[in-house]
Design a protein around this motif. Structure first.
Motif, PDB file in Angstrom:
ATOM      1  N   ASP A  16     -13.542 -39.481  81.049  1.00 43.28           N
ATOM      2  CA  ASP A  16     -13.840 -38.050  81.186  1.00 43.28           C
ATOM      3  C   ASP A  16     -12.645 -37.185  80.803  1.00 43.28           C
ATOM      4  N   ARG A  17     -11.447 -37.582  81.245  1.00 37.13           N
ATOM      5  CA  ARG A  17     -10.236 -36.817  80.921  1.00 37.13           C
ATOM      6  C   ARG A  17      -9.980 -36.847  79.421  1.00 37.13           C
ATOM      7  N   ALA A  18     -10.146 -38.010  78.805  1.00 31.88           N
ATOM      8  CA  ALA A  18      -9.908 -38.136  77.364  1.00 31.88           C
ATOM      9  C   ALA A  18     -10.926 -37.311  76.572  1.00 31.88           C
ATOM     10  N   VAL A  19     -12.185 -37.339  76.985  1.00 35.92           N
ATOM     11  CA  VAL A  19     -13.222 -36.539  76.316  1.00 35.92           C
ATOM     12  C   VAL A  19     -12.881 -35.058  76.436  1.00 35.92           C
ATOM     13  N   ALA A  20     -12.490 -34.612  77.613  1.00 36.74           N
ATOM     14  CA  ALA A  20     -12.143 -33.200  77.816  1.00 36.74           C
ATOM     15  C   ALA A  20     -10.989 -32.788  76.905  1.00 36.74           C
ATOM     16  N   PHE A  21      -9.994 -33.676  76.749  1.00 33.87           N
ATOM     17  CA  PHE A  21      -8.859 -33.376  75.869  1.00 33.87           C
ATOM     18  C   PHE A  21      -9.333 -33.164  74.436  1.00 33.87           C
ATOM     19  N   TYR A  22     -10.095 -34.107  73.901  1.00 37.83           N
ATOM     20  CA  TYR A  22     -10.509 -34.009  72.493  1.00 37.83           C
ATOM     21  C   TYR A  22     -11.504 -32.872  72.272  1.00 37.83           C
ATOM     22  N   GLU A  23     -12.326 -32.563  73.266  1.00 39.02           N
ATOM     23  CA  GLU A  23     -13.192 -31.391  73.130  1.00 39.02           C
ATOM     24  C   GLU A  23     -12.352 -30.116  73.127  1.00 39.02           C
ATOM     25  N   ALA A  24     -11.307 -30.057  73.943  1.00 37.81           N
ATOM     26  CA  ALA A  24     -10.418 -28.886  73.957  1.00 37.81           C
ATOM     27  C   ALA A  24      -9.659 -28.758  72.642  1.00 37.81           C
ATOM     28  N   LYS A  75     -10.883 -43.068  89.069  1.00 35.97           N
ATOM     29  CA  LYS A  75     -10.343 -42.187  88.031  1.00 35.97           C
ATOM     30  C   LYS A  75      -8.846 -42.402  87.924  1.00 35.97           C
ATOM     31  N   ALA A  76      -8.333 -42.296  86.718  1.00 39.47           N
ATOM     32  CA  ALA A  76      -6.891 -42.391  86.550  1.00 39.47           C
ATOM     33  C   ALA A  76      -6.253 -41.108  87.064  1.00 39.47           C
ATOM     34  N   ALA A  77      -5.070 -41.242  87.627  1.00 37.47           N
ATOM     35  CA  ALA A  77      -4.313 -40.075  88.086  1.00 37.47           C
ATOM     36  C   ALA A  77      -3.902 -39.255  86.860  1.00 37.47           C
ATOM     37  N   ALA A 111      -4.362 -28.341  75.762  1.00 35.37           N
ATOM     38  CA  ALA A 111      -5.448 -29.242  76.163  1.00 35.37           C
ATOM     39  C   ALA A 111      -4.974 -30.312  77.142  1.00 35.37           C
ATOM     40  N   GLY A 112      -3.665 -30.370  77.399  1.00 34.09           N
ATOM     41  CA  GLY A 112      -3.146 -31.343  78.355  1.00 34.09           C
ATOM     42  C   GLY A 112      -2.287 -32.425  77.738  1.00 34.09           C
ATOM     43  N   GLY A 113      -2.073 -32.359  76.439  1.00 32.02           N
ATOM     44  CA  GLY A 113      -1.205 -33.323  75.773  1.00 32.02           C
ATOM     45  C   GLY A 113       0.257 -32.977  75.983  1.00 32.02           C
ATOM     46  N   GLU A 132       1.494 -36.605  72.270  1.00 29.69           N
ATOM     47  CA  GLU A 132       0.744 -37.670  72.927  1.00 29.69           C
ATOM     48  C   GLU A 132      -0.497 -37.044  73.532  1.00 29.69           C
ATOM     49  N   ASP A 133      -1.636 -37.722  73.407  1.00 22.48           N
ATOM     50  CA  ASP A 133      -2.834 -37.236  74.083  1.00 22.48           C
ATOM     51  C   ASP A 133      -2.744 -37.589  75.564  1.00 22.48           C
ATOM     52  N   THR A 134      -3.788 -37.333  76.314  1.00 23.39           N
ATOM     53  CA  THR A 134      -3.750 -37.565  77.761  1.00 23.39           C
ATOM     54  C   THR A 134      -3.733 -39.039  78.132  1.00 23.39           C
ATOM     55  N   GLU A 135      -3.885 -39.924  77.147  1.00 21.45           N
ATOM     56  CA  GLU A 135      -3.850 -41.366  77.395  1.00 21.45           C
ATOM     57  C   GLU A 135      -2.587 -42.009  76.827  1.00 21.45           C
ATOM     58  N   GLY A 136      -1.686 -41.186  76.281  1.00 20.31           N
ATOM     59  CA  GLY A 136      -0.443 -41.710  75.741  1.00 20.31           C
ATOM     60  C   GLY A 136      -0.520 -42.139  74.286  1.00 20.31           C
ATOM     61  N   ASN A 137      -1.637 -41.839  73.600  1.00 15.54           N
ATOM     62  CA  ASN A 137      -1.761 -42.182  72.185  1.00 15.54           C
ATOM     63  C   ASN A 137      -0.934 -41.201  71.357  1.00 15.54           C
TER      64      ASN A 137
END
Length: 159
Positions: A16-24, A75-77, A111-113, A132-137
């Motif tokens: 959910d967090r990753a989807v929200a990032f890429y949608e933002a 959920k991941a922190a 967006a949170g990156g 880095e995105d919200t997952e560290g990519n």
């Protein structure tokens, strides 16, 4: 094998967090396939987000939770960069203008990156930065005056 990449799949700890990032970031999630996965059309390539543990299981490799990733109630922190060595992989988004590099980096941060390298002149003559995105990519954002991008977003090497 034809010379192309069809899908880039990122294993994520919090879908959910990753989807929200890429949608933002302005990407639109494909509406047909949404159960436990997310797909985004990116020109001629599809970006897929899939839970990291499921991706490891599908590939038949052992799953090891990334260092520093805490899971609470399924959920991941909030993202905290894992303390692990550089994986040696970066995705790249090439822009149509030098100014677009800063715009994309700014959008990623909002967006949170996390910005790793601010937009600046590259040794090869263009403009680049990293986030880095919200997952560290790791993502490079670059304008290269030698690489053309057509109306559909396809990039080409110079002739």
């Amino acid at each position: 094998m034809e010379p192309r990449i069809s899908i880039v799949t990122l294993g994520v700890t919090d879908l959910d967090r990753a989807v929200a990032f890429y949608e933002a970031m302005g990407l639109e999630r494909h509406e047909k396939f949404t159960e436990g996965v997310a797909f985004f059309q990116m020109g001629g390539v599809i970006l897929a987000l899939w839970p990291r543990e499921e991706l490891a299981r599908d590939a038949g490799v052992p799953y090891r939770r990334a260092p520093g990733v805490a899971v609470q109630e399924g959920k991941a922190a909030p993202f905290q960069p894992p303390e692990q060595p550089f994986a040696g992989v970066a995705l790249a988004y090439n822009t149509r203008t030098p100014e677009d590099v800063l715009d994309v980096l700014t959008r990623a941060e909002k967006a949170g990156g996390r910005i790793l390298k601010q937009a600046g002149r590259a040794f090869w003559g263009g403009v680049q930065g990293y986030f880095e995105d919200t997952e560290g990519n790791l993502w490079e954002v670059a304008f290269n005056p030698d690489f053309s991008i057509d109306e559909e977003g396809r990039i080409s090497l110079p002739a």
